[in-house]
Design an enzyme around this catalytic site. Structure first.
Site, mmCIF file in Angstrom:
data_model
loop_
_atom_site.group_PDB
_atom_site.id
_atom_site.type_symbol
_atom_site.label_atom_id
_atom_site.label_comp_id
_atom_site.label_asym_id
_atom_site.label_seq_id
_atom_site.Cartn_x
_atom_site.Cartn_y
_atom_site.Cartn_z
ATOM 1 C CG ASN A 176 -0.185 -17.019 1.790
ATOM 2 O OD1 ASN A 176 0.637 -17.542 1.118
ATOM 3 N ND2 ASN A 176 -0.042 -16.197 2.719
ATOM 4 C CG HIS A 479 2.631 -7.749 -0.717
ATOM 5 N ND1 HIS A 479 2.469 -6.616 0.144
ATOM 6 C CD2 HIS A 479 3.864 -7.478 -1.360
ATOM 7 C CE1 HIS A 479 3.698 -5.915 -0.050
ATOM 8 N NE2 HIS A 479 4.271 -6.686 -0.970
ATOM 9 C CB CYS A 480 -1.884 -12.537 0.977
ATOM 10 S SG CYS A 480 -2.646 -11.707 2.409
ATOM 11 C CB ALA A 481 2.299 -13.453 -2.263
#
Length: 532
Positions: A176, A479-481
Site C-alpha cells: 500500500n 499484509h498491507c497489500a
C-alpha cells in the site's frame, strides 16, 4: 443474548479448552525451551529436500547472535517479512551510542559531536560500498520504506510529472505504501494518471505486454522487486533494460523492502548493461536493523542537475535564512531535515556489515530456500491431497481431467480474466480440509522464502490465533497489500509464512505439523455444526 448463542459460545469455549489441554499443555514442557524441537518421526519420501549439513550447522550457530532466541520459551518466528530480529552487535551499537557518545550531528564542534557526525557519515559509505553505487551522496537516510517512497513521490511529482497525461505505472502486487502516495499526489496536485502493469497468472510481470504499453507519456515506473505476499522475484534487470530501450527518460523506482534482506545489489554492474534503477528504496528493520532506519538510493542526475526542493522544511538543511526566503544545502542533506534517528542509522550500518558477513558465506539465500522447500515437503506429507498448490496453468491445448480439476487450479490461458482466483475453482467441492498456497517455486520460478496460504472454510485469523497458542508467529490479514488480495487473488485475506536465515529445519517441520493439526481441529469444529 438468547440460549442458542450461549450454547454456541459454551461449545466453542469447551473445544478451545480441550484443544489447549490436549495439544498445547504437554508441548510447553517439551518444546518451549532453547532446545530445538525435533519433530515427529516421519516416513519420508525420496524427494525430501537436502542441503550440506555444514550449511545447516552454520546457520543454527548464528542464532546465538540473537538475544531474542536465547530467552526461555522463545517464540517460533515466521513473520520475517513484517520485521526481522536484531543481532547483538546491532543492539550493542544503539546502547553504546547512548552510553558513551550521545550527541547531535552536523552541529557541535566538540569531540563527541564530531565523532557522532563522522560515524553517521561513515554509514553512508558502508551503504554505498554494499550496493556499489557511484557516490555516497546518492544515499539518503530515512525512517523506512514508507517515508522513503513518500519522499520520492513528492520529488518526482514536482520534477517529472507536468500534466494530467503523464503516466505513472505500478502493479497490483505493490505494498500500500507504493500505491497510496501516488494516488493522493495525483489527486491533490491534479496532474498525472495512474496505470497498472499487466501481470501473468503466476504473479510475474508480463514484460512483453507492459513494454508495448509504454509511450512518450510514460514518466514513472514504480514496482517492488519482491512481493511481500507472493515472494516472487521480478526480473528487474530485464524490465529496466527494456523500459530504458523504449523510452530512456522513464524514471524506474524499485521498492527493495523485501528483496534487500535476501538479494545483493551491484548498481555499477547493473549500469554496465543499462539495467540499473534510478531509485532504490529500503527499510532497515526488514534486514536486521532497528525500527526507524532505512535509506533511499537516488541517482545524482535526479537531485543535482536541477533545483530540488526539500520533502520537509526545517533545520539542518539550510545555508542561509532571510526574512522571506531561505537557501538550501544540496543532496543528500536537503532530504534529511531536522534531527535524525542517529542511533538507528548507526545500528543500520552495523546490520549491513552483519549481512555482508552472512553473504560472504554465499549460502544464506540457498539455505532459506532449502527451509522453504522443506516446509512444503512436510506440509504435503501432512495434508496430502488437501493441499492445493497454485498456480496450476497447463500448456495450451492440454486436456483437463475432471478429477484433477478438484485438486489443482487449472485454467487455460485463453479463458482467464483479470481475476486470478476464480469462484468456480474456490467452490468446486466440499473438502473442508483444503488449504491453498501460492507456490511458483514448483514451476522453477525465482522467489524468496515467502508463502501465502488460505482456506475457504476458516479465516487466517482462526489459523494464526490457534498457532499463537503453540507459540508460533505467522501473519494474518491482507499484509498491507490490498490490491493483490482483491484484484489478483480475489480473496479478502491470507496467512503468510516468511523465512529468514536464522530459522531452522526443526522449526519448519513443527510449523507444518501444527498447521495440519489446526486445520483438522477447525474442520472438526465445523463438522459438529458450528461455524468457526
Amino acid at each position: 443474548m438468547n440460549n442458542e448463542s450461549i450454547c454456541i459460545l459454551l461449545l466453542l469455549f469447551v473445544k478451545i479448552t480441550s484443544y489447549y489441554s490436549y495439544y498445547i499443555s504437554p508441548l510447553k514442557k517439551n518444546i518451549y525451551t532453547r532446545t530445538i524441537y525435533k519433530g515427529h518421526i516421519l516416513k519420508l519420501k525420496n524427494d525430501k529436500p537436502e542441503i550440506d549439513n555444514n550449511i545447516i550447522n552454520y546457520f543454527k550457530n548464528i542464532r546465538s547472535d540473537y538475544p531474542f532466541f536465547q530467552q526461555n520459551n522463545s517464540p517460533i518466528y515466521f513473520d520475517n517479512a513484517a520485521t526481522t530480529h536484531k543481532p547483538k552487535s546491532v543492539i550493542e551499537k544503539i546502547k553504546n551510542f547512548y552510553y558513551y557518545n550521545n550527541s547531535n550531528i552536523h552541529r557541535g564542534i566538540y569531540k563527541i559531536s564530531r565523532n557522532a557526525t563522522d560515524n553517521y557519515e561513515h554509514v553512508r559509505n558502508i551503504v554505498q560500498k554494499y550496493i556499489n553505487c557511484d557516490s555516497s551522496d546518492e544515499i539518503i537516510f530515512t525512517s523506512g520504506a514508507t517515508y522513503g517512497i513518500n519522499m520520492v513521490c513528492n520529488i518526482i511529482m514536482d520534477k517529472i510529472i507536468k500534466n494530467e497525461n503523464d503516466e505513472i505505472y505500478i502493479s497490483y502486487l505493490e505494498h500500500n505504501s507504493n500505491i497510496i502516495p501516488w494516488q493522493e499526489n495525483i489527486r491533490n496536485k491534479k496532474k498525472g494518471k495512474l496505470k497498472y502493469i499487466p501481470l501473468k497468472k503466476n504473479g510475474y510481470i508480463n514484460i512483453k505486454k507492459f513494454v508495448e504499453k509504454i509511450n512518450d507519456n510514460t514518466k514513472i515506473v514504480s514496482i517492488n522487486h519482491v512481493s511481500n505476499v507472493l515472494g516472487n522475484i521480478q526480473n528487474i534487470n530485464l524490465i529496466i533494460k527494456k523500459i530504458k530501450k523504449k523510452n530512456p527518460n522513464i524514471i524506474v523506482i524499485i521498492d527493495a523492502a523485501q528483496s534487500f534482506p535476501h538479494l545483493k545489489y551491484d548498481i555499477k554492474k547493473m549500469k554496465l548493461k543499462n539495467e540499473d534503477p534510478d531509485i532504490l528504496v529500503t527499510s532497515g528493520h526488514k534486514f536486521c536493523a532497528p525500527f526507524g532506519s532505512g535509506f533511499v538510493y537516488i541517482k545524482k542526475k535526479l537531485t543535482h542537475t536541477s533545483k530540488t526542493n526539500p520533502f520537509l522544511y526545517g533545520s539542518n538543511i539550510i545555508t542561509d535564512v532571510n526574512k522571506y526566503r531561505s537557501k538550501f544545502v544540496s543532496s543528500p542533506y536537503i532530504f534529511e531535515t531536522g534531527t535524525q534517528n542517529i542511533s538507528a542509522i548507526l545500528a543500520m550500518g552495523e546490520a549491513i556489515k552483519y549481512l555482508q558477513k552472512i553473504n560472504d558465506e554465499g549460502n544464506a539465500y540457498k539455505y532459506e530456500m532449502y527451509l522453504y522447500d522443506l516446509f512444503l515437503f512436510y506440509l504435503r506429507s501432512f495434508l496430502t491431497n488437501h493441499l492445493v498448490e497454485l498456480p496450476y496453468i497447463p500448456e495450451p491445448n492440454t486436456p483437463i481431467k475432471p478429477d484433477k480439476m478438484r485438486t489443482t487450479m487449472q485454467v487455460r490461458n485463453s479463458k482467464v480474466d483479470d481475476k486470478y482466483f476464480h469462484s468456480e475453482i474456490q467452490n468446486q467441492d466440499n473438502d473442508y480440509l483444503k488449504i491453498f498456497v501460492h507456490n511458483t517455486r514448483k514451476d522453477n520460478k525465482k522467489k524468496i522464502a515467502i508463502l501465502p496460504l488460505w482456506s475457504l472454510n476458516f479465516t487466517s485469523f482462526d489459523l494464526v490465533t490457534f498457532l499463537d497458542f503453540k507459540n508460533i508467529c505467522i501473519r494474518s490479514g491482507h499484509h498491507c497489500a490490498s490490491l493483490l488480495h482483491n484484484n489478483f487473488f480475489n480473496i479478502n485475506e491470507s496467512s503468510r509464512i516468511s523465512i529468514m536465515f536464522y530459522n531452522t529445519p526443526e522449526e519448519v517441520q513443527y510449523l507444518a505439523e501444527q498447521i495440519s493439526a489446526t486445520t483438522h481441529m477447525l474442520h472438526s469444529m465445523r463438522r459438529n455444526g458450528k461455524a468457526v
